[in-house]
Design an enzyme around this catalytic site. Structure first.
Site, short mmCIF file in Angstrom:
data_model
loop_
_atom_site.label_atom_id
_atom_site.label_comp_id
_atom_site.label_asym_id
_atom_site.label_seq_id
_atom_site.Cartn_x
_atom_site.Cartn_y
_atom_site.Cartn_z
N THR A 1 0.82 -1.21 0.00
CA THR A 1 0.00 0.00 0.00
C THR A 1 0.85 1.27 0.00
OG1 THR A 1 -1.54 1.25 1.38
CG2 THR A 1 -0.08 -0.23 2.54
N ASP A 2 0.26 2.37 -0.46
CA ASP A 2 0.98 3.65 -0.39
C ASP A 2 1.06 4.18 1.04
OD1 ASP A 2 -1.69 4.38 -0.04
OD2 ASP A 2 -1.73 5.89 -1.62
N GLU A 3 0.25 3.60 1.96
CA GLU A 3 0.22 4.13 3.34
C GLU A 3 1.56 3.96 4.06
OE1 GLU A 3 -3.20 3.43 5.72
OE2 GLU A 3 -4.56 3.50 4.01
N TYR B 1 -1.99 -0.35 11.02
CA TYR B 1 -2.11 -1.04 9.72
C TYR B 1 -0.89 -0.77 8.85
CZ TYR B 1 -3.34 -1.57 4.77
OH TYR B 1 -3.32 -1.88 3.43
N LYS C 1 2.09 -3.28 7.40
CA LYS C 1 2.38 -3.48 5.97
C LYS C 1 3.83 -3.08 5.67
CE LYS C 1 0.04 -4.56 2.97
NZ LYS C 1 -0.33 -5.89 2.40
P1 NAD Z 1 -9.71 -7.22 1.94
O1 NAD Z 1 -9.75 -6.94 3.41
O2 NAD Z 1 -10.90 -6.93 1.11
O3 NAD Z 1 -9.32 -8.75 1.68
C1 NAD Z 1 -8.34 -9.40 2.42
C2 NAD Z 1 -8.50 -10.90 2.16
O4 NAD Z 1 -7.46 -11.59 2.91
C3 NAD Z 1 -9.84 -11.47 2.64
O5 NAD Z 1 -10.38 -12.32 1.67
C4 NAD Z 1 -9.48 -12.24 3.91
O6 NAD Z 1 -10.33 -13.35 4.15
C5 NAD Z 1 -8.06 -12.68 3.60
N1 NAD Z 1 -7.28 -12.90 4.82
C6 NAD Z 1 -7.18 -12.08 5.90
N2 NAD Z 1 -6.40 -12.65 6.84
C7 NAD Z 1 -5.99 -13.84 6.32
C8 NAD Z 1 -5.14 -14.88 6.82
N3 NAD Z 1 -4.59 -14.80 8.04
N4 NAD Z 1 -4.91 -15.94 6.03
C9 NAD Z 1 -5.47 -16.04 4.78
N5 NAD Z 1 -6.30 -15.09 4.29
C10 NAD Z 1 -6.55 -14.01 5.04
O7 NAD Z 1 -8.43 -6.43 1.42
P2 NAD Z 1 -8.18 -5.68 0.04
O8 NAD Z 1 -8.69 -4.31 0.15
O9 NAD Z 1 -8.63 -6.55 -1.06
O10 NAD Z 1 -6.59 -5.62 0.05
C11 NAD Z 1 -5.81 -6.69 -0.48
C12 NAD Z 1 -4.34 -6.34 -0.34
O11 NAD Z 1 -4.06 -5.15 -1.05
C13 NAD Z 1 -3.89 -6.10 1.09
O12 NAD Z 1 -2.61 -6.63 1.25
C14 NAD Z 1 -3.88 -4.58 1.22
O13 NAD Z 1 -2.92 -4.17 2.17
C15 NAD Z 1 -3.47 -4.18 -0.19
N6 NAD Z 1 -3.95 -2.86 -0.65
C16 NAD Z 1 -5.27 -2.51 -0.53
C17 NAD Z 1 -5.70 -1.28 -1.03
C18 NAD Z 1 -7.15 -0.85 -0.96
O14 NAD Z 1 -7.46 0.29 -1.30
N7 NAD Z 1 -8.08 -1.71 -0.56
C19 NAD Z 1 -4.79 -0.41 -1.63
C20 NAD Z 1 -3.44 -0.82 -1.71
C21 NAD Z 1 -3.04 -2.04 -1.23
O1 DAU Z 2 -4.15 4.01 0.45
C1 DAU Z 2 -4.38 2.64 0.35
C2 DAU Z 2 -5.24 2.18 1.51
O2 DAU Z 2 -6.55 2.67 1.28
C3 DAU Z 2 -5.24 0.67 1.69
O3 DAU Z 2 -3.94 0.23 2.00
C4 DAU Z 2 -6.22 0.25 2.79
O4 DAU Z 2 -6.28 -1.16 2.86
C5 DAU Z 2 -7.58 0.81 2.44
O5 DAU Z 2 -8.50 0.49 3.47
C6 DAU Z 2 -7.53 2.32 2.24
O6 DAU Z 2 -7.25 3.00 3.49
P1 DAU Z 2 -8.01 4.36 3.90
O7 DAU Z 2 -7.96 4.49 5.37
O8 DAU Z 2 -7.54 5.51 3.09
O9 DAU Z 2 -9.51 3.98 3.39
P2 DAU Z 2 -10.95 4.20 4.05
O10 DAU Z 2 -11.95 3.88 2.99
O11 DAU Z 2 -11.08 3.54 5.37
O12 DAU Z 2 -10.99 5.78 4.30
C7 DAU Z 2 -10.83 6.70 3.23
C8 DAU Z 2 -10.86 8.09 3.81
O13 DAU Z 2 -12.19 8.36 4.29
C9 DAU Z 2 -9.96 8.27 5.02
O14 DAU Z 2 -9.42 9.58 5.00
C10 DAU Z 2 -10.88 8.10 6.23
C11 DAU Z 2 -12.20 8.63 5.70
N1 DAU Z 2 -13.42 7.99 6.26
C12 DAU Z 2 -13.48 6.62 6.26
C13 DAU Z 2 -14.59 5.97 6.74
C14 DAU Z 2 -14.66 4.46 6.77
C15 DAU Z 2 -14.48 8.76 6.69
O15 DAU Z 2 -14.42 10.01 6.66
N2 DAU Z 2 -15.59 8.11 7.17
C16 DAU Z 2 -15.70 6.74 7.23
O16 DAU Z 2 -16.73 6.23 7.70
#
Ligand code: NAD
Ligand code: DAU
Length: 351
Positions: A132-134, A157, A161
């Site tokens: 992730t970019d975080e 988180y 990562k």
């Molecule tokens: P998600 O939470 O939707 O999915 C995570 C999946 O991993 C789920 O299916 C869950 O069952 C599985 N999982 C969790 N713990 C596990 C374990 N111990 N063993 C096996 N499986 C397990 O997450 P996502 O949003 O699809 O993110 C996927 C990946 O991409 C993550 O590594 C996250 O850090 C990264 N990522 C997410 C975003 C985003 O915006 N969602 C952005 C950049 C990177």
């Molecule tokens: O940048 C990549 C990341 O983006 C991934 O690595 C994470 O897995 C993914 O969850 C996401 O993280 P964020 O914290 O940015 O996403 P989230 O959707 O939780 O929140 C987006 C923005 O909105 C953040 O600034 C918090 C705000 N927010 C979020 C929720 C859930 C609100 O204002 N209200 C809310 O209820």
């Protein structure tokens, strides 16, 4: 060597799009989807490909080294694309240890099992870690995250990562494993669990529930359509150079409050509501602890070196996303029953 690719976390949001892309595009690869099916994992995300001859699902936990080892043996795993993780920042604030266990320990387990299974031929296999970019921290000026930006994670988180990224690079350096890491910005699109901002707002607008905006809604995120991230993962898997890192982003920055307003406007139109109706649901709530101000990815490297770029404009992607949620009420009903309700109440009731 015929490819047998282990994709972890393939029942989650991004993982399910990656699995669907690989199973349908690469018929000569065997795709093994390993997922523990936590609250975020959902096999309904994979209906289109569940009977495909080149696809296998295995329910297992990446913390369980024995299960991983026997799976590498029985499926002759040649490569790994690792997405399994705890992914929600708010949950990491309430339970940091769960993030250490899965994101750090689970990743190291997987690295160890891969290293042993591939002993003597580490140069013929690839361990691709999706991150992730975080990990780069929080921007307070108008600069962008580059692949060379120093890590500065600010939440449990992102710290977990960042740690897993470091372990992957350490295995490349120490054991000469072939690895690649990509760091992506915020994804949005179909199958996104409605604890994250965009699907939560779509769900709440539809159901006339408050839209919780943290702080003043001034925080900025860079949004990328999930299928474009899956395409980028395909590109990096096939063309990425061993030991390299690739930033992936949408060139698409939005303040949270502007995204919420856009969703209100579009959904008023789609639901036949009078203009301005859904905006009344916006509710400013206590800010997230340690809330990162701005993320912004410079994705020039993957664009220039590997030729990837986003295929969709945000306006188009958000329409597709809203339409998907409106057409998939069953999916939403299933994921928002049971423990989702308790989570939602715990997090938002007294904010
Ligand atoms: P998600 O939470 O939707 O999915 C995570 C999946 O991993 C789920 O299916 C869950 O069952 C599985 N999982 C969790 N713990 C596990 C374990 N111990 N063993 C096996 N499986 C397990 O997450 P996502 O949003 O699809 O993110 C996927 C990946 O991409 C993550 O590594 C996250 O850090 C990264 N990522 C997410 C975003 C985003 O915006 N969602 C952005 C950049 C990177
Ligand atoms: O940048 C990549 C990341 O983006 C991934 O690595 C994470 O897995 C993914 O969850 C996401 O993280 P964020 O914290 O940015 O996403 P989230 O959707 O939780 O929140 C987006 C923005 O909105 C953040 O600034 C918090 C705000 N927010 C979020 C929720 C859930 C609100 O204002 N209200 C809310 O209820």
């Amino acid at each position: 060597m015929k490819k047998s690719i282990l994709i972890t976390g393939g029942a989650g949001f991004i993982g399910s799009h990656v699995v669907k892309l690989f199973v349908s595009k690469y018929k000569d690869y065997q795709i093994v989807n390993l997922d523990a099916l936590t609250y975020a994992g959902n096999l309904e995300n994979l209906k289109e490909i569940e009977g495909a001859p080149n696809y296998t699902f295995v329910k297992a936990d990446i913390k369980d080294a024995d299960s991983l080892a026997s799976l590498f043996e029985s499926h002759k795993i040649t490569d790994v694309i690792h997405l399994a993780a705890e992914s929600h920042v708010d949950r990491s604030i309430s339970d940091p240890l769960a993030f250490v266990m899965t994101n750090v320990i689970g990743t190291v387990n997987l690295l160890n099992v891969a290293k042993e299974a591939w002993e003597g031929e580490l140069d013929q296999h690839l361990f691709y870690h999706v991150s992730t970019d975080e990990v780069y921290g929080s921007l307070h000026d108008d600069s962008f995250f580059l692949e060379t930006t120093a890590y500065d994670p600010q939440s449990p988180y992102s710290a977990s990562k960042a740690s897993s990224d470091h372990f992957v690079r350490a295995y490349a350096n120490t054991y000469k494993m072939r690895t690649v890491v990509s760091n992506c910005s915020n994804n949005y699109g179909p199958n996104h669990f409605p604890e994250k901002l965009i699907p939560l707002c779509i769900y709440n607008i539809k159901n006339n529930k408050p839209l919780p905006v943290y702080g003043k809604g001034e925080n900025v995120r860079d949004w990328l359509f999930v299928k474009d991230h899956a395409r980028a993962i395909d590109t990096v898997f096939h063309q990425g150079k061993s030991g390299e890192t690739y930033n992936i982003g949408g060139f698409n920055e939005w303040k949270n409050i502007d995204i919420v307003r856009l969703l209100c406007e579009k959904m008023d139109q789609k639901l036949g509501r009078t203009e301005g109706t859904s905006e009344k649901l916006i509710t400013y709530v206590t800010d997230r602890a340690g809330h990162d101000h701005r993320y912004a990815i410079d994705a020039t490297k993957i664009q220039k070196e590997l030729g990837w770029e986003p295929s969709l404009q945000f306006e188009e992607g958000i329409e597709i996303t809203i339409d998907w949620y409106l057409a998939n009420q069953d999916w939403l009903d299933h994921v928002t029953s049971g423990s989702y309700k308790d989570y939602y109440q715990d997090l938002y009731e007294n904010r």
